[in-house]
Design a protein around this motif. Structure first.
Motif, PDB file in Angstrom:
ATOM      1  N   THR A   1      -3.447   6.437   6.827  1.00 35.83           N
ATOM      2  CA  THR A   1      -2.619   7.373   6.932  1.00 35.83           C
ATOM      3  C   THR A   1      -3.462   8.818   6.403  1.00 35.83           C
ATOM      4  OG1 THR A   1      -1.311   7.427   5.219  1.00 35.83           O
ATOM      5  CG2 THR A   1      -0.449   6.576   7.111  1.00 35.83           C
ATOM      6  N   SER A   2      -3.080   9.959   7.161  1.00 32.97           N
ATOM      7  CA  SER A   2      -3.777  11.289   6.359  1.00 32.97           C
ATOM      8  C   SER A   2      -2.939  12.495   6.259  1.00 32.97           C
ATOM      9  CB  SER A   2      -5.285  11.049   6.822  1.00 32.97           C
ATOM     10  OG  SER A   2      -5.310  12.170   8.375  1.00 32.97           O
ATOM     11  N   ASN A   3      -3.743  13.605   5.555  1.00 38.97           N
ATOM     12  CA  ASN A   3      -2.198  14.779   6.228  1.00 38.97           C
ATOM     13  C   ASN A   3      -0.866  14.153   6.517  1.00 38.97           C
ATOM     14  OD1 ASN A   3      -1.922  17.676   6.570  1.00 38.97           O
ATOM     15  ND2 ASN A   3      -2.356  17.157   8.755  1.00 38.97           N
ATOM     16  N   LEU A   4      -0.654  13.154   5.314  1.00 38.97           N
ATOM     17  CA  LEU A   4       0.270  12.874   5.407  1.00 38.97           C
ATOM     18  C   LEU A   4       1.767  14.868   4.712  1.00 38.97           C
ATOM     19  CD1 LEU A   4       0.501   9.640   3.144  1.00 38.97           C
ATOM     20  CD2 LEU A   4       1.283  10.501   5.777  1.00 38.97           C
ATOM     21  N   LYS A   5       2.593  14.277   6.076  1.00 35.61           N
ATOM     22  CA  LYS A   5       4.771  15.349   5.935  1.00 35.61           C
ATOM     23  C   LYS A   5       5.160  14.462   5.422  1.00 35.61           C
ATOM     24  CE  LYS A   5       1.842  17.297  10.089  1.00 35.61           C
ATOM     25  NZ  LYS A   5       2.182  17.654  11.542  1.00 35.61           N
ATOM     26  N   PRO A   6       5.958  15.338   4.886  1.00 32.32           N
ATOM     27  CA  PRO A   6       6.839  14.918   4.252  1.00 32.32           C
ATOM     28  C   PRO A   6       8.428  14.295   5.638  1.00 32.32           C
ATOM     29  CG  PRO A   6       7.174  17.347   3.530  1.00 32.32           C
ATOM     30  CD  PRO A   6       5.782  17.069   4.129  1.00 32.32           C
ATOM     31  N   GLU A   7       7.957  14.278   6.109  1.00 30.12           N
ATOM     32  CA  GLU A   7       8.793  13.843   7.660  1.00 30.12           C
ATOM     33  C   GLU A   7       7.681  12.187   8.189  1.00 30.12           C
ATOM     34  OE1 GLU A   7       7.555  16.958   7.646  1.00 30.12           O
ATOM     35  OE2 GLU A   7       6.462  17.436   9.814  1.00 30.12           O
TER      36      GLU A   7
ATOM     37  N   GLY B   1       0.955  -1.270   0.132  1.00 33.77           N
ATOM     38  CA  GLY B   1      -0.148   0.227  -0.193  1.00 33.77           C
ATOM     39  C   GLY B   1       0.719   1.303   0.084  1.00 33.77           C
ATOM     40  N   GLY B   2       2.334   1.421   0.126  1.00 38.81           N
ATOM     41  CA  GLY B   2       2.896   2.419   0.036  1.00 38.81           C
ATOM     42  C   GLY B   2       2.960   3.103  -1.268  1.00 38.81           C
TER      43      GLY B   2
ATOM     44  N   GLN C   1       1.559  13.655  -2.736  1.00 41.41           N
ATOM     45  CA  GLN C   1       2.135  14.744  -2.077  1.00 41.41           C
ATOM     46  C   GLN C   1       1.590  15.330  -1.125  1.00 41.41           C
ATOM     47  OE1 GLN C   1       0.126  17.241  -5.007  1.00 41.41           O
ATOM     48  NE2 GLN C   1       1.548  17.290  -6.113  1.00 41.41           N
ATOM     49  N   ALA C   2       2.203  16.172   0.150  1.00 38.15           N
ATOM     50  CA  ALA C   2       1.546  16.505   1.396  1.00 38.15           C
ATOM     51  C   ALA C   2       0.436  16.871   1.528  1.00 38.15           C
ATOM     52  CB  ALA C   2       2.924  17.746   1.689  1.00 38.15           C
ATOM     53  N   GLY C   3      -0.181  16.209   2.396  1.00 37.34           N
ATOM     54  CA  GLY C   3      -1.608  15.818   2.986  1.00 37.34           C
ATOM     55  C   GLY C   3      -2.489  15.755   2.601  1.00 37.34           C
ATOM     56  N   GLY C   4      -1.702  14.384   1.695  1.00 37.27           N
ATOM     57  CA  GLY C   4      -2.586  13.734   0.535  1.00 37.27           C
ATOM     58  C   GLY C   4      -2.381  12.034   1.841  1.00 37.27           C
ATOM     59  N   PHE C   5      -3.028  10.562   1.637  1.00 35.67           N
ATOM     60  CA  PHE C   5      -3.168   9.606   2.694  1.00 35.67           C
ATOM     61  C   PHE C   5      -2.694   8.209   1.287  1.00 35.67           C
ATOM     62  CE2 PHE C   5      -7.220   8.175   0.434  1.00 35.67           C
ATOM     63  CZ  PHE C   5      -7.877   9.339  -0.525  1.00 35.67           C
ATOM     64  N   LEU C   6      -2.778   7.643   2.271  1.00 40.26           N
ATOM     65  CA  LEU C   6      -2.435   6.428   2.085  1.00 40.26           C
ATOM     66  C   LEU C   6      -3.074   5.470   2.854  1.00 40.26           C
ATOM     67  CD1 LEU C   6       1.421   6.067   0.719  1.00 40.26           C
ATOM     68  CD2 LEU C   6      -0.893   6.176  -0.487  1.00 40.26           C
TER      69      LEU C   6
ATOM     70  N   GLY D   1       7.381  -7.111   9.201  1.00 40.64           N
ATOM     71  CA  GLY D   1       7.092  -8.009   7.390  1.00 40.64           C
ATOM     72  C   GLY D   1       8.375  -7.302   6.966  1.00 40.64           C
ATOM     73  N   GLN D   2       8.239  -7.145   5.259  1.00 40.80           N
ATOM     74  CA  GLN D   2       8.948  -6.906   4.731  1.00 40.80           C
ATOM     75  C   GLN D   2       9.402  -5.413   4.250  1.00 40.80           C
ATOM     76  OE1 GLN D   2       6.694  -6.999   3.194  1.00 40.80           O
ATOM     77  NE2 GLN D   2       6.432  -6.320   1.470  1.00 40.80           N
ATOM     78  N   GLY D   3       8.123  -4.347   4.605  1.00 44.84           N
ATOM     79  CA  GLY D   3       8.089  -2.517   4.525  1.00 44.84           C
ATOM     80  C   GLY D   3       7.491  -2.388   2.985  1.00 44.84           C
ATOM     81  N   THR D   4       7.181  -1.434   3.616  1.00 38.73           N
ATOM     82  CA  THR D   4       6.368  -0.892   2.079  1.00 38.73           C
ATOM     83  C   THR D   4       6.780   0.481   2.719  1.00 38.73           C
ATOM     84  OG1 THR D   4       4.363  -0.309   1.198  1.00 38.73           O
ATOM     85  CG2 THR D   4       4.363  -0.033   3.399  1.00 38.73           C
TER      86      THR D   4
END
Length: 124
Positions: A82-88, A7-8, A12-17, A115-118
């Protein structure tokens, strides 16, 4: 227990996954499930954890109010919305299965399976 995260992506900043972690094995529902992340050049850090029945959750301060952990034991899957994602927030995100009191599950030593990571990349 074998774990497969997915799912990774690039957002853009402010987006969600929505990250997913599918588990194999019939004992999935007996484990506390957690999400951790590791940014390049930094130590792995705790993100969130959820009890075996989904009744209680625990978040790192840095994601509280923006991320939501949930699980579906019938599907052997744990999610991280996740929501309101930030560069950090950019990092490789790992799911993990472990056992112990929820308040202690920020410690990666509490987890037996990983797990193996995304990869999650947030652009500014």
């Amino acid at each position: 227990v074998q774990l497969q995260a997915s799912g990774g992506g690039l957002v853009q900043a402010g987006g969600f996954l929505r990250l997913s972690c599918a588990a194999s094995g019939r004992t999935f529902s007996s484990y506390v499930m957690g999400w951790f992340r590791q940014a390049t050049g930094k130590d792995r850090e705790f993100v969130a954890a959820i009890t075996w029945n989904g009744g209680s959750t625990y978040y790192a301060d840095s994601v509280k109010g923006r991320f939501t952990i949930s699980r579906d034991n019938a599907k052997n899957t744990v999610y991280l919305q996740t929501s309101n994602l930030k560069p950090e927030d950019t990092a490789v995100y790992y799911c993990a299965a472990g056992q112990g009191p929820l308040y202690s599950m920020y410690l990666d030593k509490r987890y037996n399976y990983w797990g193996q990571g995304t990869q999650v990349t947030v652009s500014s």
